[in-house]
Design a protein around this motif. Structure first.
Motif, PDB file in Angstrom:
ATOM      1  N   GLU A 833      42.057  41.019  40.579  1.00 20.85           N
ATOM      2  CA  GLU A 833      43.192  41.109  39.657  1.00 20.85           C
ATOM      3  C   GLU A 833      42.742  40.928  38.209  1.00 20.85           C
ATOM      4  N   GLU A 834      41.752  40.064  37.995  1.00 19.18           N
ATOM      5  CA  GLU A 834      41.245  39.844  36.637  1.00 19.18           C
ATOM      6  C   GLU A 834      40.586  41.098  36.087  1.00 19.18           C
ATOM      7  N   ALA A 835      39.835  41.805  36.936  1.00 23.14           N
ATOM      8  CA  ALA A 835      39.141  43.003  36.490  1.00 23.14           C
ATOM      9  C   ALA A 835      40.105  44.150  36.217  1.00 23.14           C
ATOM     10  N   LYS A 836      41.248  44.182  36.930  1.00 23.69           N
ATOM     11  CA  LYS A 836      42.211  45.274  36.735  1.00 23.69           C
ATOM     12  C   LYS A 836      42.744  45.319  35.309  1.00 23.69           C
ATOM     13  N   PHE A 840      40.166  49.488  31.845  1.00 26.63           N
ATOM     14  CA  PHE A 840      40.262  50.617  30.923  1.00 26.63           C
ATOM     15  C   PHE A 840      39.821  50.262  29.501  1.00 26.63           C
ATOM     16  N   ASP A 841      39.268  49.044  29.315  1.00 25.19           N
ATOM     17  CA  ASP A 841      38.722  48.672  28.010  1.00 25.19           C
ATOM     18  C   ASP A 841      37.340  49.277  27.835  1.00 25.19           C
ATOM     19  N   MET A 842      37.046  49.674  26.611  1.00 23.45           N
ATOM     20  CA  MET A 842      35.742  50.273  26.333  1.00 23.45           C
ATOM     21  C   MET A 842      34.641  49.236  26.508  1.00 23.45           C
ATOM     22  N   PHE A 843      33.549  49.649  27.147  1.00 19.02           N
ATOM     23  CA  PHE A 843      32.346  48.850  27.362  1.00 19.02           C
ATOM     24  C   PHE A 843      32.540  47.733  28.395  1.00 19.02           C
ATOM     25  N   TYR A 844      33.653  47.775  29.137  1.00 18.73           N
ATOM     26  CA  TYR A 844      33.813  46.778  30.197  1.00 18.73           C
ATOM     27  C   TYR A 844      33.190  47.329  31.474  1.00 18.73           C
ATOM     28  N   THR A 845      32.344  46.529  32.117  1.00 19.64           N
ATOM     29  CA  THR A 845      31.730  46.910  33.389  1.00 19.64           C
ATOM     30  C   THR A 845      31.932  45.780  34.375  1.00 19.64           C
ATOM     31  N   ALA A 846      32.399  46.127  35.584  1.00 16.35           N
ATOM     32  CA  ALA A 846      32.590  45.114  36.624  1.00 16.35           C
ATOM     33  C   ALA A 846      31.241  44.735  37.217  1.00 16.35           C
TER      34      ALA A 846
END
Length: 900
Positions: A833-836, A840-846
C-alpha cells in the motif's frame, strides 16, 4: 545657467536622469552657538585635510559673507556652479542639487543646513537636499547654529529675544554620523563683531548687536554644549545597538495632544525634548470631533503645520474620533501604555474657566496613573466650545420651506386644540415637538434656533391674551415664554448633537468598514495586479478622489493605472504627463512622499506616496489633489494604513513567487541529482556489460564456440535495448514536461494496438504467459497510437520485471459507458500500500532484486501517467484477486460505423 522658477519641466527632465541610490553617505555637522564662531572655516579646513588624503571634495554652496578667512580657505577646492533662478525679475543663486548628483563627488560641502530654498527648486529646505545627497551615496559636510534646531526654538527665542524662521527637524540633526562643536569664548566673539569680522557693514553690526551680549552668548553656548553632548551620546548608543544587534528597549512613552492653536508648537517641542531626554517613544494624538470640519481656513492651516512639526520631530501620528475629548485621550493613553501626557492650557477665560477646569480634571480622573504635564499657552486651543465657523450659515430653500411648514403645522394643531378647550401647556408641547422634528429634518443650527424663537412668538400671537398681538396681559406669561424658549433651545441642541454623533458614527463605521474590507480583499487577491486594483478601488471609496497607481517592475515604473472617482469631471490624463511621472520616479528612487501639500515638488497636481515594505518600493500611489481640499488627519492615517496593507500583500506575493522559484530550483536540482545517480550507477552496469562482452568477442572470437558467441550477442542486444527504452522514456518525459509533445489523435482498434505493443516488449516475455482479452474485436478508442503503444510496453515490461518466471500477464480492454478501460494484470507478489502512493512519481523504484544487476530509473510509470493524462484519461493501480497487481487506464471510446 539661469532657470525661471515657473519652469518646473526642465527640472523634472533632469530628475529623470538622476542615478539610482547605491549606498548611503555619511553626514557631519559643524555646530555653533552663534553666527561668527567659525563653523564654515572649520568645515573648509577639514575638507582640505580630506582632499590631501585623496578624497574627491567639491564645495557645493558656501556662504562666504565677504570674509577674507573664508575666501582664502576656498582656494584649491572645486566650486560647484550655482543654480540661478529668476524671482520677480531678479537673479538669485541656489545650490544645484542635480548637478551635484551627476558630478558624484566623494564629499560635498554645504553651508547653512537650515536654509530655505527659493521657489523653483526641487525641495523647500536645504536639509532635504542633503538627505537626497546622502541617499545617493555622497558624504556631506554642513554647518548650522544651535538656534536653528526645531525643539530648541522656544528656549533660545526667550534668551535671544527673537525667533528664527529657518529651522530643521531634530531628526535631521540626530541622524548625523558626526557632530563637531565649533567653540569660541564669548568675549572673543564680541571682539570679532566689533572688529567687523562677522558683519562687515556697520548697519548689520547694529542690527545684530542685541544678540552679542555676554550673558546671552554664555546661555547659548551652554545650550550648544549640552545638546551636542546629547547627540554624541545618541551616536554612541546607536553604535552600541548595532554591535549588540538588539532592540533598544524604552520604558517611557510620551503623548502630546495636537490642536489648532499657534502656541501648540511650543507644547510639541516640549514633548519632543522630554521624549529625547527620557529615551522614550513619542506619539502625537489628534482627537477629531464634529467641530473639526467647522474650523476656519487659518485654523486648518495651523493644525496642518502643527501636525507636520510633530512628524518632523519624530512623533508617531495617531488619530481618534469622538466628542468626549478627555475620555478619548485617556482611553488611547491606556491602550498604548503611555506614561506621560503633555498638553497645552490656554490662558484663563472667566467665561469658560469651568469648562477648562473640567477638561483637565476629567483627564486626570480618567487616567490617574499617567503623569500629566500642562504647558501654558497664550492663545485659545482648538478644543473650545463655540468655534469660529469657516463660513457663515448657509440658507437653504428646502430647509426654509420645511421650517415654515412645521411652524404652520404646529399652529394649525394648536388652533385645533384651542377650539377643543385644551390647556396652553398642551399647545406648548406641540411647539416643542415641532422644534424637535425641525432639528431632525433640517441641516445646521440656524433653523433650530429660528424655530425656537418663532415658536414662542407665534404662540404669543395666537394663544395668549390679547389674541393676535405680541403683548401679554398675564404677568406669568414672560416666565412661560422663557421656559418655552429654553426648552426649545435645549431640545433642538440635544437633537442636533445626537444627529451629528449619528453622522460621525456612520462615517467612522464606513471608514472602518472600508479598511476591513480592504484587508479581506487583499487576502483574496491572487496576483500583483489584483492587489493594486483592489487597493486603488478602496482608496477611491475612502477618499472620494481619483487615484493613480504606478506598479514597479524591475525597479522601473510601469504605465499608470487610473482609477477615476464617480462623476469625476476632470481628465485623468492631465495627471500622468512627463512632469507628474518624474515626481513618481523621484518617489521610487528616494522612498519618500512628494507632490502637492509636501515640501518636495509642491507644485505637482498629485500627492505621491511610496507603497513600501522596509526599503523596498513595490508601487507608487498618486492621489489627485488639484482643486481639492487637503486630506484630513484621520483620512490620511487610514490611507497610510491601507497602503501599508497593500505593501504587505505585495511583499507576500513576492515571497510566494520567490518560494515557487526556489521550489522549482529544488525540483530541478533533485532531477539533476537523480540523473547523475542514474548515469553514475544505473547506467554503469549495462554499459559495463556491453563493453565487457564486446571485449570478449574481440579478443577471443576464435576460442569461443558459436553457442557462447550467441549468448554474448544476446546479452549485448538486451542491454542495448534496455538503454534505448530508457533514453526513449527520458526524451518523452522531457517533451511532455516542456509542453512540446504533439498529439496525433485518431480512432484506433485496440486489437491492432495490443498486437503492435507485444511485438516490442522484453525478450524475457517468453518466460511468462501473456494473453490479450477483448470483449469486442472492433473496440476502438481515440488515441495517439505511438504513445499508447509506449504505455503498454512500459506496463507489460514492468509486469515481466516484477513477477516470477511463468507468471500470467493479461492485457485486456472493455467498454464502460463512453470510455474504454484498458488493464494490464499479473499474478505476481503484488505491491504494498505504501508503494502504491509513490509508483507514479518520477524516479521512484520499488525494492526488487534482479538477476542482471540492473534497476530502472523510475521513469516508466511516471511517463505512462503523463501520456494518459495528456490524452484526457486517468491511470491507477489496484490489487488483483486473488493475488497480483492490475494497472488500468482509460481512453475516450469511439463508435464503429458498420455502414462504411
Amino acid at each position: 545657467m539661469v532657470t525661471n522658477q515657473t519652469d518646473s519641466g526642465s527640472l523634472l527632465e533632469r530628475l529623470s536622469n538622476t542615478p539610482a541610490e547605491k549606498r548611503r553617505g555619511r553626514l557631519k555637522i559643524f555646530v555653533g552657538y552663534a553666527e561668527g564662531v567659525g563653523k564654515t572655516c572649520a568645515m573648509l579646513s577639514a575638507a582640505h585635510e580630506e582632499q590631501r588624503d585623496g578624497i574627491d571634495v567639491v564645495a557645493g554652496y558656501i556662504e562666504s559673507h565677504v570674509r577674507p578667512e573664508t575666501t582664502a580657505l576656498l582656494e584649491g577646492l572645486e566650486l560647484l556652479p550655482p543654480l540661478e533662478l529668476i524671482h520677480k525679475g531678479a537673479i538669485i543663486t541656489e545650490f544645484d542639487l542635480d548637478r551635484a548628483i551627476h558630478r558624484t563627488p566623494d564629499l560635498i560641502l554645504l553651508d547653512d543646513l537650515a536654509h530655505t530654498n527659493a521657489a523653483g527648486g526641487r525641495h523647500k529646505k536645504r536639509y532635504q537636499d542633503v538627505e537626497e545627497l546622502l541617499r545617493a551615496g555622497i558624504h556631506v559636510y554642513t554647518t548650522i547654529n544651535i538656534q536653528h534646531i526645531e525643539s530648541l526654538n522656544d528656549i533660545i527665542a526667550s534668551i535671544a529675544g527673537t525667533s528664527v524662521q529657518e529651522r530643521i527637524p531634530d531628526s535631521v540633526f540626530e541622524s548625523a554620523d558626526q557632530v563637531e562643536l565649533v567653540d569660541i569664548e564669548p568675549d572673543d566673539l564680541i571682539d570679532r563683531l566689533h572688529k567687523g569680522k562677522i558683519y562687515p557693514e556697520d548697519q548689520a553690526q547694529r542690527e545684530h548687536a542685541h544678540l552679542y551680549i555676554k550673558e546671552k552668548l554664555i546661555a547659548l553656548r551652554e545650550i550648544a554644549l549640552r545638546y551636542t553632548a546629547d547627540q554624541l551620546n545618541r551616536i554612541a548608543v546607536k553604535i552600541s545597538k548595532q554591535e549588540k544587534n538588539s532592540e533598544y528597549y524604552t520604558k517611557d512613552h510620551i503623548l502630546v495632544c495636537l490642536s489648532s492653536a499657534t502656541s501648540n508648537k511650543k507644547v510639541i517641542r516640549t514633548a519632543a525634548r522630554m521624549a529625547d531626554a527620557f529615551h522614550g517613544g513619542f506619539t502625537a494624538l489628534f482627537v477629531e470631533t464634529s467641530e473639526t470640519k467647522e474650523l476656519t481656513q487659518k485654523s486648518r492651516t495651523e493644525l496642518q503645520g502643527n501636525l507636520r512639526l510633530a512628524e518632523q520631530l519624530g512623533a508617531q501620528i495617531a488619530t481618534v474620533y469622538g466628542e468626549d475629548i478627555p475620555g478619548q485621550i485617556a482611553e488611547y493613553a491606556k491602550t498604548s501604555r503611555v506614561s506621560k501626557i503633555v498638553l497645552g492650557r490656554s490662558r484663563t477665560n472667566k467665561k469658560r474657566w469651568f469648562a477648562k477646569t473640567n477638561f483637565v480634571d476629567k483627564l486626570t480622573a480618567s487616567a490617574p496613573d499617567i503623569d500629566i504635564y500642562i504647558i501654558p499657552d497664550n492663545q485659545p486651543s482648538f478644543y473650545k466650545r463655540f468655534p469660529q465657523y469657516s463660513k457663515p450659515p448657509q440658507l437653504s430653500l428646502a430647509d426654509t420651506t420645511k421650517t415654515i411648514g412645521i411652524l404652520v403645522g404646529c399652529t394649525l394643531i394648536g388652533l385645533w386644540f384651542h377650539s377643543l378647550g385644551f390647556r396652553e401647556a398642551n399647545i406648548i408641547t406641540v411647539y416643542i415637538l415641532g422644534v424637535l422634528f425641525n432639528a431632525m429634518v433640517t441641516r445646521g443650527r440656524l433653523y433650530s434656533a429660528a424655530t425656537s424663537v418663532f415658536s414662542v412668538l407665534v404662540f404669543n400671537y395666537f394663544f395668549t391674551e390679547p389674541y393676535f398681538s405680541l403683548q401679554a396681559y398675564d404677568s406669568g406669561y414672560p416666565v412661560t415664554f422663557l421656559v418655552m424658549l429654553s426648552a426649545s433651545f435645549i431640545t433642538s441642541t440635544l437633537t442636533m448633537r445626537v444627529k451629528e454623533q449619528a453622522q460621525q458614527s456612520a462615517q467612522k463605521a464606513y471608514r472602518t468598514e472600508v479598511l476591513l474590507e480592504t484587508s479581506r480583499k487583499l487576502q483574496q487577491a491572487k496576483d500583483t495586479s489584483a492587489i493594486i486594483n483592489e487597493t486603488a478601488q478602496q482608496m477611491v471609496k475612502l477618499l472620494d478622489r481619483t487615484i493613480i497607481f504606478y506598479a514597479v517592475q524591475q525597479e522601473i515604473l510601469s504605465e499608470p493605472l487610473i482609477f477615476v472617482k464617480e462623476e469625476s469631471a476632470v481628465d485623468p490624463q492631465a495627471y500622468t504627463d512627463e512632469k507628474e511621472r518624474a515626481v513618481a520616479e523621484w518617489v521610487l528612487k528616494n522612498n519618500k512622499r512628494a507632490g502637492a501639500t509636501t515640501d518636495t515638488f509642491s507644485t505637482a497636481n498629485c500627492l505621491y506616496h511610496a507603497v513600501r515594505a522596509g526599503d523596498r518600493v513595490f508601487a507608487v500611489a498618486a492621489i489627485v489633489m488639484d482643486n481639492e481640499e487637503p486630506l484630513e488627519v484621520f483620512e490620511k492615517s487610514l490611507m497610510i494604513a491601507m497602503l501599508g496593507e497593500c505593501a504587505l500583500a505585495l511583499e507576500k506575493e513576492r515571497l510566494n513567487e520567490k518560494q515557487k522559484e526556489i521550489s522549482m530550483q529544488v525540483q530541478q536540482e533533485q532531477l539533476r541529482a537523480n540523473l547523475l545517480r542514474a548515469i553514475s550507477h544505473d547506467l554503469r552496469t549495462p554499459l559495463t556489460t556491453i563493453s565487457g562482452n564486446a571485449g570478449i568477442l574481440i579478443g577471443n572470437s576464435k576460442v569461443l564456440s558459436e553457442e557462447q558467441k550467441k549468448g554474448l550477442y544476446t546479452d549485448i542486444y538486451d542491454d542495448s535495448m534496455w538503454l534505448i527504452n530508457l533514453v526513449e522514456n527520458l526524451l518523452s518525459i522531457t517533451r511532455i514536461d516542456n509542453g512540446n509533445i504533439n498529439l496525433n489523435l485518431q480512432a484506433e482498434l485496440l486489437e491492432e494496438v495490443f498486437a503492435e505493443a507485444l511485438l516490442h516488449i522484453n525478450r524475457n516475455s517468453k518466460e511468462h504467459r501473456i494473453k490479450t482479452v477483448l470483449d469486442d474485436e472492433l473496440l476502438m478508442a481515440k488515441m495517439d497510437s505511438q504513445l499508447i503503444i509506449q504505455v503498454l510496453i512500459n506496463l507489460v515490461d514492468n509486469a515481466i520485471k516484477y513477477t516470477q518466471y511463468g507468471s500470467h500477464i493479461t492485457v485486456s480492454a472493455r467498454r464502460e459507458n463512453h470510455m474504454v478501460l484498458v488493464e494490464v494484470s499479473d499474478d505476481g507478489p503484488g505491491i504494498s500500500e505504501e508503494a502504491k502512493t509513490k509508483l507514479f512519481d518520477m524516479f521512484y523504484t520499488a525494492d526488487n532484486i534482479r538477476g542482471d544487476g540492473r534497476r530502472g530509473l523510475g521513469l516508466g510509470l511516471s511517463l505512462c501517467k503523463s501520456i494518459v493524462n495528456a490524452l484526457g484519461g486517468t491511470i491507477e493501480v489496484k490489487d488483483n484477486v486473488p493475488r497480483g497487481t492490475v494497472f488500468c487506464f482509460t481512453l475516450q471510446a469511439v463508435e464503429v460505423n458498420v455502414h462504411e
